[in-house]
Design a protein around this motif. Structure first.
Motif, PDB file in Angstrom:
ATOM      1  N   ARG A  13      54.082  23.733  35.430  1.00 24.32           N
ATOM      2  CA  ARG A  13      52.829  23.353  36.047  1.00 24.32           C
ATOM      3  C   ARG A  13      51.862  22.914  34.971  1.00 24.32           C
ATOM      4  O   ARG A  13      51.825  23.464  33.883  1.00 24.32           O
ATOM      5  N   SER A  14      51.085  21.876  35.291  1.00 29.37           N
ATOM      6  CA  SER A  14      50.048  21.460  34.360  1.00 29.37           C
ATOM      7  C   SER A  14      48.860  22.398  34.485  1.00 29.37           C
ATOM      8  O   SER A  14      48.724  23.122  35.462  1.00 29.37           O
ATOM      9  N   VAL A  15      48.015  22.390  33.472  1.00 26.25           N
ATOM     10  CA  VAL A  15      46.826  23.235  33.489  1.00 26.25           C
ATOM     11  C   VAL A  15      45.679  22.383  34.018  1.00 26.25           C
ATOM     12  O   VAL A  15      45.035  21.646  33.281  1.00 26.25           O
ATOM     13  N   ASP A  16      45.420  22.462  35.309  1.00 25.03           N
ATOM     14  CA  ASP A  16      44.405  21.614  35.914  1.00 25.03           C
ATOM     15  C   ASP A  16      43.095  22.379  36.072  1.00 25.03           C
ATOM     16  O   ASP A  16      43.038  23.598  36.010  1.00 25.03           O
ATOM     17  N   GLY A  17      42.020  21.633  36.250  1.00 23.80           N
ATOM     18  CA  GLY A  17      40.719  22.237  36.499  1.00 23.80           C
ATOM     19  C   GLY A  17      40.068  22.881  35.295  1.00 23.80           C
ATOM     20  O   GLY A  17      39.052  23.565  35.431  1.00 23.80           O
ATOM     21  N   VAL A  18      40.620  22.650  34.105  1.00 30.56           N
ATOM     22  CA  VAL A  18      40.092  23.355  32.931  1.00 30.56           C
ATOM     23  C   VAL A  18      38.724  22.832  32.530  1.00 30.56           C
ATOM     24  O   VAL A  18      37.922  23.556  31.919  1.00 30.56           O
ATOM     25  N   ASP A  19      38.405  21.577  32.860  1.00 28.02           N
ATOM     26  CA  ASP A  19      37.131  20.995  32.436  1.00 28.02           C
ATOM     27  C   ASP A  19      35.937  21.793  32.950  1.00 28.02           C
ATOM     28  O   ASP A  19      34.897  21.877  32.278  1.00 28.02           O
ATOM     29  N   ALA A  20      36.072  22.388  34.123  1.00 33.04           N
ATOM     30  CA  ALA A  20      34.962  23.150  34.702  1.00 33.04           C
ATOM     31  C   ALA A  20      34.681  24.428  33.933  1.00 33.04           C
ATOM     32  O   ALA A  20      33.637  25.058  34.144  1.00 33.04           O
ATOM     33  N   PHE A  21      35.595  24.811  33.054  1.00 29.30           N
ATOM     34  CA  PHE A  21      35.449  26.064  32.307  1.00 29.30           C
ATOM     35  C   PHE A  21      35.346  25.833  30.803  1.00 29.30           C
ATOM     36  O   PHE A  21      35.515  26.769  30.020  1.00 29.30           O
ATOM     37  N   THR A  22      35.088  24.615  30.395  1.00 30.88           N
ATOM     38  CA  THR A  22      34.998  24.311  28.972  1.00 30.88           C
ATOM     39  C   THR A  22      33.819  25.048  28.339  1.00 30.88           C
ATOM     40  O   THR A  22      32.681  24.908  28.791  1.00 30.88           O
ATOM     41  N   PRO A  23      34.049  25.842  27.292  1.00 30.95           N
ATOM     42  CA  PRO A  23      32.937  26.560  26.637  1.00 30.95           C
ATOM     43  C   PRO A  23      32.098  25.608  25.795  1.00 30.95           C
ATOM     44  O   PRO A  23      32.549  24.526  25.411  1.00 30.95           O
ATOM     45  N   PRO A  25      28.435  25.670  22.830  1.00 33.90           N
ATOM     46  CA  PRO A  25      27.587  26.569  22.026  1.00 33.90           C
ATOM     47  C   PRO A  25      26.585  27.336  22.879  1.00 33.90           C
ATOM     48  O   PRO A  25      26.267  28.497  22.574  1.00 33.90           O
ATOM     49  N   ALA A  26      26.094  26.717  23.954  1.00 30.05           N
ATOM     50  CA  ALA A  26      25.137  27.396  24.833  1.00 30.05           C
ATOM     51  C   ALA A  26      25.813  28.438  25.709  1.00 30.05           C
ATOM     52  O   ALA A  26      25.202  29.460  26.049  1.00 30.05           O
ATOM     53  N   ARG A  27      27.054  28.180  26.099  1.00 33.84           N
ATOM     54  CA  ARG A  27      27.830  29.114  26.925  1.00 33.84           C
ATOM     55  C   ARG A  27      29.194  29.305  26.246  1.00 33.84           C
ATOM     56  O   ARG A  27      30.197  28.723  26.654  1.00 33.84           O
ATOM     57  N   PRO A  28      29.246  30.140  25.199  1.00 30.03           N
ATOM     58  CA  PRO A  28      30.459  30.222  24.371  1.00 30.03           C
ATOM     59  C   PRO A  28      31.640  30.915  25.031  1.00 30.03           C
ATOM     60  O   PRO A  28      32.771  30.768  24.561  1.00 30.03           O
ATOM     61  N   VAL A  29      31.421  31.677  26.101  1.00 30.74           N
ATOM     62  CA  VAL A  29      32.512  32.381  26.773  1.00 30.74           C
ATOM     63  C   VAL A  29      32.541  31.968  28.240  1.00 30.74           C
ATOM     64  O   VAL A  29      31.545  32.106  28.953  1.00 30.74           O
ATOM     65  N   ARG A  30      33.695  31.480  28.681  1.00 33.94           N
ATOM     66  CA  ARG A  30      33.878  31.151  30.091  1.00 33.94           C
ATOM     67  C   ARG A  30      35.107  31.913  30.596  1.00 33.94           C
ATOM     68  O   ARG A  30      36.139  31.971  29.912  1.00 33.94           O
ATOM     69  N   VAL A  31      35.001  32.478  31.769  1.00 33.99           N
ATOM     70  CA  VAL A  31      36.087  33.271  32.341  1.00 33.99           C
ATOM     71  C   VAL A  31      36.644  32.556  33.561  1.00 33.99           C
ATOM     72  O   VAL A  31      35.895  32.177  34.472  1.00 33.99           O
ATOM     73  N   HIS A 104      34.364  29.367  22.657  1.00 40.78           N
ATOM     74  CA  HIS A 104      34.046  28.245  21.786  1.00 40.78           C
ATOM     75  C   HIS A 104      34.451  28.563  20.346  1.00 40.78           C
ATOM     76  O   HIS A 104      34.247  29.682  19.865  1.00 40.78           O
ATOM     77  N   ALA A 105      35.000  27.561  19.674  1.00 42.99           N
ATOM     78  CA  ALA A 105      35.534  27.776  18.318  1.00 42.99           C
ATOM     79  C   ALA A 105      34.462  28.279  17.351  1.00 42.99           C
ATOM     80  O   ALA A 105      34.753  29.073  16.449  1.00 42.99           O
ATOM     81  N   GLN A 106      33.235  27.832  17.514  1.00 43.53           N
ATOM     82  CA  GLN A 106      32.174  28.255  16.607  1.00 43.53           C
ATOM     83  C   GLN A 106      31.828  29.735  16.764  1.00 43.53           C
ATOM     84  O   GLN A 106      31.209  30.321  15.874  1.00 43.53           O
ATOM     85  N   ALA A 107      32.214  30.329  17.886  1.00 40.36           N
ATOM     86  CA  ALA A 107      31.888  31.734  18.142  1.00 40.36           C
ATOM     87  C   ALA A 107      32.987  32.677  17.701  1.00 40.36           C
ATOM     88  O   ALA A 107      32.836  33.899  17.797  1.00 40.36           O
TER      89      ALA A 107
END
Length: 254
Positions: A13-23, A25-31, A104-107
């Protein structure tokens, strides 16, 4: 019981819908939460942010390359840290309530450049649950930033465990060795000898022993011992009653 033999392909299966959860700098953690049926497979992929793969129930297998390829078993009390840019794939062994943390990589901490298994503390578990329930709406930016910072700090300080099993590289490794390793992973309690496993791949025992040394830096016996240790740990985890410790959310006012 016949041994599992090499299989040429697995439904992916492809990993779909990931764009809506992209971290960011302002929101470094997305669940992200997903219910996944057993035998679900996500194709190898990578992204520029870090990921913590964790399930509240069920068991998943994560394979990651940084650059050496290692496979990890993830029961509910553990999680796999996947470094930014690492190629990884997921196989659901037992129907799972899957929680993916995109960070986010910076975090991320400088010491988290590879992939490893970490212990999920009660505090970590409850913060993931709270952000999952309230991170999309109803949470002020200040409150979300404070919780995200605390969660990142809890991850950075988590205990690690050497539960990974090295695997031949999916693209550059010997296909016969990879087929043998995958077959053993599907039946870790099988007591077949290396010669018997090798026969299923069309290679000799001597050839497979050499491939283990050359590609994985270990003997077949040592590789199997590491796999058995992982299976014993998993058995211990599954034997627990699964009771959840007192919710930390009540103690810190979530």
């Amino acid at each position: 019981m016949p041994r599992p033999t090499a299989r040429t392909s697995t439904p992916l299966r492809s990993v779909d819908g990931v764009d809506a959860f992209t971290p960011s700098p302002a929101r470094p953690v997305r669940v992200r939460s997903r219910s996944m049926a057993a035998d679900t497979h996500f194709q190898p992929h990578r992204h520029p942010w870090a990921q913590l793969a964790y399930c509240t129930s069920g068991i998943v297998q994560v394979t990651a390359a940084t650059p050496d390829e290692v496979t990890y078993i993830v029961p509910p009390s553990r999680a796999v840290w996947i470094a930014p840019g690492a190629l990884h794939a997921i196989n659901v062994l037992e129907a799972a309530e899957f929680r993916t943390l995109y960070i986010h990589a910076q975090a991320t901490s400088a010491r988290w450049l590879g992939c490893s298994v970490i212990v999920v503390s009660p505090l970590m578990r409850e913060m993931v649950h709270f952000l999952d329930m309230h991170g999309g709406s109803g949470l002020s930016p200040t409150r979300e930033a404070m919780l995200s910072g605390l969660l990142i700090d809890e991850i950075a300080g988590a205990d690690t465990q050497p539960l990974g099993v090295p695997m031949p590289h999916a693209n550059n490794g010997d296909k016969r060795l990879r087929a043998l390793c995958e077959a053993v992973l599907r039946a870790p309690s099988e007591r077949a000898t290396l010669a018997e496993w090798a026969e299923d791949t069309g290679a000799s025992e001597r050839t497979m022993a050499r491939l283990f040394r050359d590609e994985l830096g270990t003997s077949y016996q040592q590789w199997r011992q590491r796999l058995r240790q992982r299976q014993r740990f998993l058995g211990d985890v599954q034997g627990c009653d699964g009771a959840v410790t007192e919710l930390f959310s009540e103690q810190i006012g979530l």
